[in-house]
Design a protein around this motif. Structure first.
Motif: not given
Length: 373
Positions: A142-149, A223-237
């Motif tokens: 989820d976004r909170t975990h993705a942001l913290a990670l 376009y950050w180097h890592a971000r919570p994806s807006e279309h799937v529940p993932t962390l996108e690098i």
């Protein structure tokens, strides 16, 4: 230890089989392959680009097999249109005809809103806007975990960027960089290290301000180097060049996944991430883009300069618990030793040019490698 799923989005430039120059044939290629690949094959900003998207998987072998299948299918469709897909951060040769923007409402609006980044004053498209990346998705998060990670991962992302450098040439010029894509892509708003954001509410408020003040068109333009994806529940690098060598792509994915899995318990127990000044992160990414694996990078722990190859060693060691849990450790070391020996994608391109003294040979070598399983 949790074994995260992973997925990969790969962007390719389409080049003419005879001239080796980028060509605006994505709509026709997508028509040929669309019935087979469906939503796994997508448009990109320019009609000289396409993007493929894998399904999420927890297994390295499955990811490699799917990447190979997608590349093979796209190559067959491109062959029918007398072109080839190339996995490279920037096109080696300039287009012989002006690039055209993909005809969707969103891309047209982006081209209008950010015209100086896309077109010359006379209205023709800028050649330097054509860049291709490789994006790695890790999840489900989820976004909170993705942001913290993301905050824990930030110091290590320049090391992955150095490993992925595959754009030394641009429009018949040696740029002197290993990743010229990183330089050209950085002209767009928000490209850079992820800001320190503590939770989903903070993230949403921050992005909303960027949209409301006109910095961004919408939240998909983060376009950050890592971000919570807006279309799937993932962390996108989003720091890697597109790479022709398939095993390099898989290695990047499993290293990112292994490092994330190793660091995730720190997120779950609310341990603070290491405080890294933004200026240090920016310098680390500049070094990665300029020197790749052949020069120095910045140590994620203390910011001191160290050989980039030693930093990859350190990354694999740091990711070891996550790599072990997925059974990826031995394969990761084998691939890294192979890449260490030949210098990576940028070094391979330069070696081809130095042998033949022709940029067309570089394009052919990239095309062959892109579809080699």
């Amino acid at each position: 230890m949790e074994i995260l799923t992973m997925g990969v989005e790969e962007e390719f430039v389409l080049v003419d089989r005879a001239t080796r120059a980028p060509v605006n044939r994505a709509p026709a290629v997508i028509r040929h392959a669309g019935h087979t690949l469906g939503p796994q094959l997508q448009t990109e900003f320019f009609n000289a680009q396409i993007e493929t998207c894998t399904q999420a998987t927890a297994h390295r072998h499955h990811l490699r097999d799917e990447l190979a299948r997608l590349r093979t299918t796209v190559a067959a469709a491109a062959r029918a249109e007398h072109c080839r897909p190339i996995a490279c951060g920037t096109p080696v040769l300039p287009p012989e005809q002006p690039l055209t923007v993909t005809d969707t409402a969103r891309y047209r609006l982006m081209a209008h809103r950010f015209a100086p980044l896309v077109t010359h004053p006379d209205g023709t498209a800028r050649d330097d806007g054509l860049v291709c990346g490789c994006h790695i998705h890790l999840g489900t998060l989820d976004r909170t975990h993705a942001l913290a990670l993301t905050q824990h991962l930030r110091p290590w992302l320049p090391v992955l960027q150095a490993l992925a450098g595959n754009s030394p040439y641009a429009r018949r010029h040696d740029t002197g960089h290993h990743s010229w894509r990183a330089v050209e892509h950085a002209r767009w708003p928000t490209v850079g290290p992820t800001p320190v954001l503590t939770d989903e509410a903070h993230y949403l408020a921050h992005v909303a301000r960027l949209v409301s003040d006109g910095t961004l068109l919408d939240n998909r333009m983060v376009y950050w180097h890592a971000r919570p994806s807006e279309h799937v529940p993932t962390l996108e690098i989003r720091i890697a060049d597109a790479n022709a060598d398939l095993d390099t792509v898989v290695l990047l994915a499993i290293l990112a996944r292994g490092l994330a899995a190793t660091l995730l318990p720190r997120v779950d127990t609310h341990l603070p991430p290491p405080p890294v000044p933004r200026t240090r992160l920016l310098r680390a990414h500049r070094l990665a883009a300029a020197q790749g694996l052949t020069g120095n990078g910045l140590d994620p722990s203390d910011g001191r300069e160290r050989p980039a190859a030693a930093l990859v060693d350190a990354l694999i060691a740091r990711a070891r618990p996550g790599l072990d849990a997925a059974g990826d450790t031995d394969w990761a070391w084998q691939q890294w030793e192979r890449i260490r020996a030949d210098g990576g994608g940028a070094a391979r391109q330069r070696a081809v040019f130095h042998r033949h003294r022709r940029f067309s040979e570089v394009v052919d070598a990239l095309a062959d490698a892109t579809t080699r399983s």
